[in-house]
Design a protein around this motif. Sequence first.
Motif, PDB file in Angstrom:
ATOM      1  N   HIS A  73       0.836  -1.199   0.000  1.00  0.00           N
ATOM      2  CA  HIS A  73       0.000   0.000   0.000  1.00  0.00           C
ATOM      3  C   HIS A  73       0.871   1.250   0.000  1.00  0.00           C
ATOM      4  O   HIS A  73       1.929   1.280   0.638  1.00  0.00           O
ATOM      5  N   GLN A  77      -3.083   4.795   5.454  1.00  0.00           N
ATOM      6  CA  GLN A  77      -4.521   5.062   5.402  1.00  0.00           C
ATOM      7  C   GLN A  77      -5.247   4.008   4.560  1.00  0.00           C
ATOM      8  O   GLN A  77      -6.335   3.570   4.912  1.00  0.00           O
ATOM      9  N   ILE A  78      -4.633   3.584   3.465  1.00  0.00           N
ATOM     10  CA  ILE A  78      -5.245   2.544   2.634  1.00  0.00           C
ATOM     11  C   ILE A  78      -5.366   1.250   3.433  1.00  0.00           C
ATOM     12  O   ILE A  78      -6.393   0.567   3.390  1.00  0.00           O
ATOM     13  N   THR A  79      -4.342   0.930   4.200  1.00  0.00           N
ATOM     14  CA  THR A  79      -4.362  -0.284   5.023  1.00  0.00           C
ATOM     15  C   THR A  79      -5.460  -0.202   6.076  1.00  0.00           C
ATOM     16  O   THR A  79      -6.224  -1.148   6.271  1.00  0.00           O
ATOM     17  N   VAL A  80      -5.553   0.941   6.748  1.00  0.00           N
ATOM     18  CA  VAL A  80      -6.571   1.119   7.787  1.00  0.00           C
ATOM     19  C   VAL A  80      -7.969   1.079   7.172  1.00  0.00           C
ATOM     20  O   VAL A  80      -8.873   0.439   7.718  1.00  0.00           O
ATOM     21  N   ASP A  81      -8.145   1.748   6.037  1.00  0.00           N
ATOM     22  CA  ASP A  81      -9.461   1.746   5.392  1.00  0.00           C
ATOM     23  C   ASP A  81      -9.879   0.343   4.960  1.00  0.00           C
ATOM     24  O   ASP A  81     -11.050  -0.013   5.007  1.00  0.00           O
ATOM     25  N   THR A  82      -8.921  -0.462   4.535  1.00  0.00           N
ATOM     26  CA  THR A  82      -9.227  -1.800   4.034  1.00  0.00           C
ATOM     27  C   THR A  82      -9.378  -2.823   5.154  1.00  0.00           C
ATOM     28  O   THR A  82     -10.277  -3.660   5.120  1.00  0.00           O
ATOM     29  N   GLY A  84      -9.040  -2.078   8.780  1.00  0.00           N
ATOM     30  CA  GLY A  84      -9.234  -1.538  10.129  1.00  0.00           C
ATOM     31  C   GLY A  84     -10.351  -2.187  10.906  1.00  0.00           C
ATOM     32  O   GLY A  84     -10.289  -2.285  12.128  1.00  0.00           O
ATOM     33  N   HIS A  85     -11.374  -2.665  10.217  1.00  0.00           N
ATOM     34  CA  HIS A  85     -12.522  -3.261  10.906  1.00  0.00           C
ATOM     35  C   HIS A  85     -12.203  -4.603  11.546  1.00  0.00           C
ATOM     36  O   HIS A  85     -12.987  -5.095  12.360  1.00  0.00           O
TER      37      HIS A  85
END
Length: 149
Positions: A73, A77-82, A84-85
């Motif tokens: 990535h 932020q891309i990692t967290v958005d993908t 994070g849940h």
Amino acid sequence: MMARKSGIADELVFPSQAGTVIRPDNIVPRYMEPALEQAGLRRIRFHDLRHTLGSLLIQDGASLAYVKEQMGHSSIQITVDTYGHIIPGANIAWVDRLDSKSSQQQSATGRQQPTQASDPIDAQISEKTWLPPRDSNPDMLIQSQLSYH
């Protein structure tokens, strides 16, 4: 690289039967689908393997920075958005943190007392309620492997 070498077959991790680079459009029908069928697994998209890797890394405790690098990535932020849940306990930790802050401050309404289940069956049901992880790969066989660590 090609100096004094007759080909690249020795450099390839997964060469074709002819010793050449495998064409991307041949990977799934020639290799992945037969392997899934032989293993008795349902058909999945090749890209699902990527998300499975990211999900398993996070669920096993890898840092987001490490997962970002492994996934390639461009930003965290891309990692967290993908992913994070699926960070274990992330939401619980924030709620616990808020609880500890609120106990140090005076509340306008006061702390609410926990309610007791009026029916023992309701208590049993609420204790056994299980919600599956929000994962992009809903394959329960893959997710069940996490319990064997």
